[in-house]
Write a protein that holds these residues in place. Structure first.
Motif, PDB file in Angstrom:
ATOM      1  N   ALA B 235       0.818  -1.189   0.030  1.00 36.34           N
ATOM      2  CA  ALA B 235       0.053   0.099  -0.136  1.00 36.34           C
ATOM      3  C   ALA B 235       0.917   1.330  -0.042  1.00 36.34           C
ATOM      4  O   ALA B 235       1.862   1.394   0.519  1.00 36.34           O
ATOM      5  CB  ALA B 235      -1.029  -0.131   1.321  1.00 36.34           C
ATOM      6  N   GLY B 236       0.386   2.324  -0.686  1.00 38.24           N
ATOM      7  CA  GLY B 236       1.228   3.504  -0.768  1.00 38.24           C
ATOM      8  C   GLY B 236       2.335   3.801  -1.671  1.00 38.24           C
ATOM      9  O   GLY B 236       2.912   4.632  -1.977  1.00 38.24           O
ATOM     10  N   LEU B 240       1.858   2.248  -7.825  1.00 38.45           N
ATOM     11  CA  LEU B 240       0.510   1.273  -7.927  1.00 38.45           C
ATOM     12  C   LEU B 240      -0.256   1.841  -9.114  1.00 38.45           C
ATOM     13  O   LEU B 240      -1.015   0.816  -9.621  1.00 38.45           O
ATOM     14  CB  LEU B 240      -0.282   1.744  -6.524  1.00 38.45           C
ATOM     15  N   ASP B 250      -7.007  -3.184  -6.552  1.00 38.16           N
ATOM     16  CA  ASP B 250      -7.105  -3.065  -5.227  1.00 38.16           C
ATOM     17  C   ASP B 250      -7.118  -3.899  -4.392  1.00 38.16           C
ATOM     18  O   ASP B 250      -6.748  -3.965  -3.166  1.00 38.16           O
ATOM     19  CB  ASP B 250      -8.271  -2.100  -5.110  1.00 38.16           C
ATOM     20  N   ILE B 253      -3.569  -5.326  -2.591  1.00 37.59           N
ATOM     21  CA  ILE B 253      -2.772  -4.352  -1.868  1.00 37.59           C
ATOM     22  C   ILE B 253      -2.912  -4.366  -0.424  1.00 37.59           C
ATOM     23  O   ILE B 253      -4.186  -4.397  -0.021  1.00 37.59           O
ATOM     24  CB  ILE B 253      -3.162  -2.867  -2.549  1.00 37.59           C
ATOM     25  N   ARG B 254      -1.809  -4.553   0.245  1.00 41.37           N
ATOM     26  CA  ARG B 254      -2.128  -4.462   1.897  1.00 41.37           C
ATOM     27  C   ARG B 254      -0.897  -3.763   2.475  1.00 41.37           C
ATOM     28  O   ARG B 254       0.245  -3.279   1.626  1.00 41.37           O
ATOM     29  CB  ARG B 254      -1.915  -5.993   2.125  1.00 41.37           C
ATOM     30  N   PRO B 255      -1.060  -3.006   3.510  1.00 38.45           N
ATOM     31  CA  PRO B 255       0.093  -2.280   4.104  1.00 38.45           C
ATOM     32  C   PRO B 255       1.312  -3.388   4.291  1.00 38.45           C
ATOM     33  O   PRO B 255       0.896  -4.243   4.943  1.00 38.45           O
ATOM     34  CB  PRO B 255      -0.542  -1.652   5.412  1.00 38.45           C
TER      35      PRO B 255
END
Lengths: 293, 293
Positions: B235-236, B240, B250, B253-255
């Protein structure tokens, strides 16, 4: 740009390649993406089939070296080479018809004098090949470069068993003041295109034979004229109507006439049967080539 | 069949490939000929451009070896891989989304116990990756094979500088009775796809950057379930929305959360900062895959 599905992925890629600086690269990239994606949407390959496709292209690349060009073979066998030829060479002004280059041209062939024997000792029936290079009006072109190459009596090119005998049946000649060229070699046979690689596998899977009718390759360049890449095919060959690479045109078929021993057209005395082939080439002016680009 | 022009050549080739014994090969061959010829008729390449195309494919093949797959890269960069993925994997039944395999998977990775460190001494911030493998109803799948592979802190895969350090950041795990897996490695960075070859040249000519957002690859197989090939993206990440191979969704996506030194989720004590990533995967039943073929 994310979360693409089967339909939105194409627009996403088109948007990405639209930033190409060169308009020709932009145009070709966009067309490639559209046609490639249309092919995939129509055929709907499984992951396993896609992996087979990747493996096919990889094998094709690995077959290529300085003596073999499997991607040209692939283009030839899919009719792409003849289509590119038709796009570029169809002025219809009386010029000699062109056909595919094929995978066996070798850059910088050895130069020979007119009348020389270029066979390098290959077995087979001797053939005397002669002709003229002229412009569209038939005016002879002196000093034209005439590159010739052809297969042997068994249908193999020198580069296919190079270690055994070196280059043979391959030469660069220069037309004399009457625009004429001539050489002795041995009569080439019809032959299968190399079919021990991925292109051969493809032909087999498509139920096709790999043969080409017997022919002699010519590449002719003259000052102020458009380069001509063509063959002359042997009249009566059994593969004229099923050439594996779709290269035959009636206008570039000629008899490979056989003769009894005796006096040959160049005045030499032959004590064994021999053949003759003659062709007069006509080249387009180069200015037309420049305009067509 | 001879004397083909720009239009008749296509029908001639279609007629030739129509004899394929296998109906699937016939269908794919015919579609290939039609789309390839349409691409050529639209772009009208000169002979020199056609030769550049042959040379591009040849270079792409020559870049391929057991550590690098340039044709997969080409397929990825043209969006073809994601299109094939979308065609095959979009049941929409709550299964984890798939994405491209990419060129860096190595067959038969070494097996590790859950909780093991698979980094083989790579520098970078340690990351603890964990998750569960379940069916569509969320029921844990014990004994599922979980292949993982990822880039290092500088964005390189082990196979890109294999001589230096051997395989690293690459493992096969097996889920426990609760369907869980876990491992320590180092946090991967975003990176450019290999761009020192023909695909890199293509991206440059198309005005594109070669970067992919940071991610960990997963390939998961369980008895009676459809194989899942996917990534989990960070994520971020700045790339992306412009992934060079169009692979981001989407849902995957994971932190990659950072933590101060202290007690990690697996009960180990960390004396330096570390990251965590967790993802729970859901697999389709295999019967559906069989029906879709």
């Amino acid at each position: 740009m994310r979360n693409f599905d089967e339909n939105t992925i194409t627009d996403a890629v088109l948007e990405r390649v639209s930033g190409a600086g060169d308009p020709r690269i932009k145009m070709i990239s966009e067309a490639l993406v559209r046609h490639l994606h249309a092919f995939l949407r129509e055929t709907r390959p499984s992951q396993a089939e896609w992996e087979q496709g990747i493996a096919f292209l990889t094998r094709t690349g690995h077959m290529c070296d300085d003596k073999r060009q499997e991607f040209i073979l692939l283009s030839d066998a899919l009719g792409a080479s003849m289509l590119v030829d038709a796009i570029n060479n169809s002025a219809g002004l009386g010029e000699t018809d062109s056909t595919v280059l094929g995978p066996f041209y070798v850059e910088g062939p050895a130069e020979f004098e007119n009348g020389a024997d270029i066979s390098n000792g290959m077995d087979g029936m001797p053939i005397y090949v002669s002709g003229m290079v002229a412009d569209l009006e038939g005016k002879p072109l002196a000093g034209a470069l005439v590159d010739v190459w052809h297969a042997d009596d068994h249908g193999y090119y020198d580069v296919q068993n190079f270690e055994e005998r070196g280059l043979a049946g391959r030469a660069r000649l220069r037309t004399d003041r009457q625009g004429r060229f001539s050489f002795w070699s041995i009569r080439p046979a019809s032959y299968p295109i190399p079919h021990d690689g991925p292109v051969g596998d493809m032909l087999k899977a498509q139920g096709r034979h790999p043969y080409r009718p017997a022919h002699v390759h010519f590449m002719i360049e003259a000052e102020g004229k458009q380069k001509l890449v063509t063959h002359v095919f042997a009249a009566g060959d059994q593969y004229l109507d099923s050439d594996a690479v779709f290269g035959v045109k009636d206008s570039i078929i000629r008899p490979f006439d056989e003769h009894a021993p005796g006096l040959a057209p160049d005045g030499s005395k032959r004590d064994a049967p021999y053949a003759t082939l003659t062709y007069d080439f006509r080249l387009l002016p180069a200015v037309r080539a420049a305009c067509a680009d």
